[in-house]
Design an enzyme around this catalytic site. Structure first.
Site, mmCIF file in Angstrom:
data_model
loop_
_atom_site.group_PDB
_atom_site.id
_atom_site.type_symbol
_atom_site.label_atom_id
_atom_site.label_comp_id
_atom_site.label_asym_id
_atom_site.label_seq_id
_atom_site.Cartn_x
_atom_site.Cartn_y
_atom_site.Cartn_z
ATOM 1 C CB CYS A 19 54.632 97.575 44.273
ATOM 2 S SG CYS A 19 56.304 97.911 43.678
ATOM 3 C CG ASN A 22 60.709 100.759 45.084
ATOM 4 O OD1 ASN A 22 61.677 101.341 45.567
ATOM 5 N ND2 ASN A 22 59.836 101.383 44.352
ATOM 6 C CB CYS A 24 57.356 95.678 38.488
ATOM 7 S SG CYS A 24 58.512 94.335 38.155
ATOM 8 N NE ARG A 25 53.029 95.453 41.526
ATOM 9 C CZ ARG A 25 52.548 94.690 42.490
ATOM 10 N NH1 ARG A 25 51.236 94.518 42.566
ATOM 11 N NH2 ARG A 25 53.340 94.115 43.373
ATOM 12 C CB SER A 26 55.880 101.432 43.610
ATOM 13 O OG SER A 26 57.067 100.752 43.900
ATOM 14 C CG ASP A 135 53.927 90.883 41.112
ATOM 15 O OD1 ASP A 135 54.658 91.332 40.204
ATOM 16 O OD2 ASP A 135 54.351 90.239 42.078
#
Ligand code: 4NP
Length: 163
Positions: A19, A22, A24-26, A135
């Site tokens: 993301c 690195n 939040c999402r990934s 995001d």
């Protein structure tokens, strides 16, 4: 990296989740897929990691909201540490899954020709939906739960395809 030759021969794949930051999402995607592989006793067959296209949060733990949503689903991602993607990642990972189209475009611009085909949009590759995992950085906690659900569904499909 796994270290013994025996482990190397058992490994059948490597997946890098990417993301922007690195945090939040990934890291959540990595934690979910690690958890799913562990549940089906296939974790040793895969190398998993996550990275950001940007390096602003390098060395940081995941965002507290990602840690909290993972924990609410029984997954501990608190020990992860953010890092920026490096050139070697394009050689070392079989599958590089971008969380959104901006991440995908950044990766494709940085990757050598040989790695272009291994860069895929996460929801497109896993569920056949050409859409972003949005995001959630500026969202409230419910945005993180929505991201969790997308990642969980995508990772479940990835598990069916890979494992
Ligand atoms: P991520 O979210 O890409 O899912 O880790 C973000 C984290 C930090 C920032 C942007 C997005 N930031 O601008 O610092």
């Amino acid at each position: 990296m796994m270290d013994s030759a025996e482990s190397e021969t058992k490994r059948i794949g490597s997946v890098l989740f990417v993301c922007l930051g690195n945090i939040c999402r990934s890291p959540l995607a990595e934690g979910i897929f690690r958890h799913q592989l562990h549940q089906v006793e296939r974790l040793e067959a895969f190398r998993l990691d996550s990275a950001g296209t940007g390096g602003w949060h390098a060395g940081d733990p995941p965002d507290p909201r990602s840690i909290a949503v993972a924990r609410s689903h029984g997954i501990d991602i608190s020990q992860q540490s953010a890092r920026q993607i490096v050139a070697a990642d394009f050689q070392q990972f079989d599958l590089i899954l971008a969380m959104d189209r901006s991440n995908e475009a950044t990766l494709k611009a940085r990757a050598p020709l040989a790695a272009q085909g291994r860069i895929r949009l996460f929801l497109d590759h896993t569920l056949g939906i050409r859409a972003d995992v949005p995001d959630p950085y500026h969202d409230a906690a419910d945005g993180f739960e929505a991201v969790y659900r997308m990642l969980d569904q995508g990772c479940s499909a990835l598990l069916r395809n890979l494992a």
